[in-house]
Design an enzyme around this catalytic site. Structure first.
Site: not given
Ligand code: NAD
Ligand code: UDP
Length: 314
Positions: A189, A144-145, A206, A276, A173, A209-210
């Protein structure tokens, strides 16, 4: 009225973006492969004559005459993006190439939903856009990253080589209504566990941070970013700078839901960032004074109400 393509439009954030841009009178193509997205997220939009749903995978080229593209297609929750790591990288990298080629062919502006994960487990705190990050290239989160980092590179190189108008935002987030119940991210969750009076699963102790942003604030930031002058590419952090430990989040969710849930502690996932928080100075400056308006307590209350209805309907 503009013709706008939203990849990942049936997902959590994408569905809110479709709704907002449709409400402003635009013509929307919502493209999704429904891996983590759902028809339920967009079913209230299906009757609009200017809303079109296309089942398609962004790893395969797609063509339509459009004015703007928002590229959101990519699973965002660790459990979902690690389910098929290679597919996640292909989605980020091939997806970026395909939307950039489309932008080049149609002269469209294109916005990339990048992420705070490009900073990895950050040593600079809060995170500023000029920080290059601390990312493990071979770990479980790397698909992902590094996929998202490579997408940023592709966006910048298409901009430099072909003069494409690009917009890079780094989303921190984000939570809110239409997160999927089994999404696996911390806010959904904890709320679902609390509403069902089940144990709340804290990963690690725990203390990590976020900074949690409500989805409406993000959508506002995305629209403002798309509206900036053509020479402004970003990247820009879009997030809420209020920082909480995961334990503080759990305590607040229990309070707001009046839950009897107990906290249980599980192993911390590999490379889980310890801290974060976005520095949003650039966003404020470039996006017309944009800043988050909805703080955690209010945003959580709206999200809890949403999940209460979903659980009651099951
Ligand atoms: P989500 O999983 O709800 O949405 C992602 C969407 O993309 C879904 O509808 C999925 O079906 C679609 N998708 C996945 N792979 C695909 C592919 N190969 N072709 C077509 N569609 C595809 O997640 P979200 O939280 O709505 O995230 C949306 C975007 O924002 C993502 O790119 C994610 O990386 C980015 N983002 C989200 C967050 C967050 O906190 N929610 C943070 C940082 C970045
Ligand atoms: N986390 C947790 N319990 C859960 C899900 C997540 O303690 O049931 C923690 C996770 O380890 C992370 C933070 O919450 O430290 C945020 O996790 P999330 O998956 O939401 O997003 P990201 O790690 O990608 O910021």
């Amino acid at each position: 009225m503009k013709r706008i393509l939203i990849t990942g439009g049936a997902g959590f954030i994408g569905s809110h973006l479709c709704e907002k841009l449709l409400g402003m009178g635009n013509d929307i193509i919502c493209l999704d492969n429904f891996f983590t997205g759902s028809r339920d997220n967009i079913k209230h939009l299906l009757d609009y004559h200017n809303f079109e749903v296309v089942r398609h995978d962004v790893t395969i080229p797609y063509y339509a005459e459009v004015d703007e593209i928002y590229n959101l297609a990519c699973p965002a929750s660790p459990i979902h993006y690690q389910y098929d790591a290679l597919k996640t990288i292909r989605t980020s990298v091939m997806g970026a190439i395909n939307v950039l080629d489309l932008a080049k062919d149609t002269n469209a502006k294109v916005l990339q939903a990048s992420t705070s994960e490009v900073y990895g487990d950050p040593i600079v705190h809060p995170q500023v856009e000029s920080y290059w990050g601390n990312v493990n290239p071979i770990g479980l989160r790397s698909c992902y990253d590094e996929g998202k980092r490579c997408a940023e590179t592709l966006f910048m190189d298409y901009h430099r080589q072909y003069n494409i108008v690009i917009k890079l935002i780094r989303i921190f987030n984000t939570y809110g209504t239409r997160m999927s119940m089994n999404d696996g991210r911390v806010v959904s969750n904890f709320i679902v566990q609390a509403l069902k009076n089940e144990n709340i699963t804290i990963y690690g102790n725990g203390s990590q941070t976020r900074s949690f942003q409500y989805v409406d604030d993000l959508i506002d930031g995305m629209l403002r970013m798309m509206g900036t002058s053509n020479d402004f590419t970003g990247p820009v952090n879009i997030g809420n700078p209020m920082e909480f430990t995961i334990l503080e989040l759990a305590t607040l969710v229990i309070e707001l839901t009046n839950s009897k849930s107990k906290l249980i502690f599980k192993d911390i996932p590999q490379d889980d960032p310890k801290q974060r928080r976005p520095d949003i100075t650039l966003a404020k400056e470039k996006l017309n004074g944009w800043e988050p308006k909805i703080q955690l307590r209010e945003g959580l209350s709206k999200t809890i109400e949403y999940f209460q209805k979903i659980i009651a309907g099951q």
